[in-house]
Design a protein around this motif. Structure first.
Motif, mmCIF file in Angstrom:
data_model
loop_
_atom_site.group_PDB
_atom_site.id
_atom_site.type_symbol
_atom_site.label_atom_id
_atom_site.label_comp_id
_atom_site.label_asym_id
_atom_site.label_seq_id
_atom_site.Cartn_x
_atom_site.Cartn_y
_atom_site.Cartn_z
ATOM 1 N N SER A 88 0.810 -1.215 0.000
ATOM 2 C CA SER A 88 0.000 0.000 0.000
ATOM 3 C C SER A 88 0.845 1.268 0.000
ATOM 4 O O SER A 88 0.347 2.355 -0.284
ATOM 5 N N GLN A 89 2.145 1.144 0.332
ATOM 6 C CA GLN A 89 3.019 2.315 0.413
ATOM 7 C C GLN A 89 3.730 2.618 -0.903
ATOM 8 O O GLN A 89 4.384 3.647 -1.029
ATOM 9 N N ILE A 90 3.601 1.731 -1.889
ATOM 10 C CA ILE A 90 4.358 1.879 -3.128
ATOM 11 C C ILE A 90 3.887 3.086 -3.938
ATOM 12 O O ILE A 90 2.693 3.342 -4.066
ATOM 13 N N SER A 91 4.865 3.812 -4.472
ATOM 14 C CA SER A 91 4.586 4.910 -5.402
ATOM 15 C C SER A 91 4.746 4.354 -6.813
ATOM 16 O O SER A 91 5.861 4.034 -7.239
ATOM 17 N N TRP A 92 3.636 4.225 -7.535
ATOM 18 C CA TRP A 92 3.645 3.585 -8.850
ATOM 19 C C TRP A 92 3.894 4.606 -9.962
ATOM 20 O O TRP A 92 3.470 5.762 -9.867
ATOM 21 N N SER A 93 4.545 4.131 -11.009
ATOM 22 C CA SER A 93 4.794 4.974 -12.177
ATOM 23 C C SER A 93 3.503 5.219 -12.950
ATOM 24 O O SER A 93 3.315 6.267 -13.561
ATOM 25 N N SER A 94 2.603 4.243 -12.923
ATOM 26 C CA SER A 94 1.282 4.337 -13.543
ATOM 27 C C SER A 94 0.337 3.488 -12.714
ATOM 28 O O SER A 94 0.786 2.682 -11.892
ATOM 29 N N PRO A 95 -0.978 3.647 -12.894
ATOM 30 C CA PRO A 95 -1.923 2.853 -12.104
ATOM 31 C C PRO A 95 -1.576 1.368 -12.146
ATOM 32 O O PRO A 95 -1.379 0.800 -13.217
#
Length: 205
Positions: free
Chosen positions: A67-74
């Motif tokens: 849940s903490q991940i910062s994604w490059s795209s959805p």
């Protein structure tokens, strides 16, 4: 006429005997079926819902970093599942939560270079590159995407590729690597890999 009466009498006895035999062999306890009233049915539904909720909660708590991940795209369901598998296998999230990190230790410098060369060849195919460093037999690698910034499916794909190639090359160990923590907030990744007071800890031997 007497013969006809005797025949009818025998038929009557036979019919009565069959009826008595059927009554004797028929189960004495009637069949019963479980039927739930509306309140019982509602209670069962609530129990099932509670069980599902507990299962979901347990699953979510088992992978807190997802849940903490910062994604490059959805992100997709498959991507989140693959990241969860990588984290369980020994990868770790970068301190910025937008990359995957790992440390590999090989049998020697040549094996470490073989690993890096094979990864580099795959990078040409995927048009993607890592952030990494090497000292003798140790390789630290981070997969993250710079544009748009965040963790991407290419990072996940290449992380899995690295594990596969490392195993093929007979890696001695694969462990988590927190670059920011190992560097102590000062210096570079390379400096954090080299023992204090030594060029690399190997060449002087």
């Amino acid at each position: 006429m007497a013969s006809l009466y005797r025949l009818r009498g025998l038929q009557s006895i036979a019919t009565r005997s069959r009826s008595e035999f059927t009554n004797l062999t028929r189960p004495t306890t009637p069949r019963t079926f479980l039927r739930l009233n509306s309140s019982q049915s509602q209670a069962c539904n609530m129990s099932a819902t509670t069980t599902q909720t507990k299962t979901s909660t347990t699953s979510a708590s088992a992978d807190p970093d997802i849940s903490q991940i910062s994604w490059s795209s959805p992100s997709t369901t498959a991507a989140r599942s693959n990241v969860a598998d990588l984290l369980k296998s020994g990868w770790s999230l970068s301190h910025t939560k937008d990359g995957l990190e790992r440390e590999y230790v090989f049998g020697g410098f040549a094996k470490a270079m073989d690993f890096m060369n094979q990864v580099a060849q795959q990078c040409r195919i995927t048009r993607h590159h890592p952030e990494w460093a090497n000292v003798y037999n140790t390789v630290r690698i981070r997969w993250t995407t710079h544009n748009p910034k965040g963790l991407s499916e290419k990072d996940i794909e290449m992380a899995r590729f690295c594990d596969l190639k490392a195993i093929e090359l007979g890696v001695k160990s694969m462990s988590k690597s927190d670059w920011s923590a190992s560097a102590g907030g000062n210096g570079t990744v390379l400096e954090s890999m080299i023992p204090a007071g030594s060029a690399c800890g190997v060449c002087e031997k």
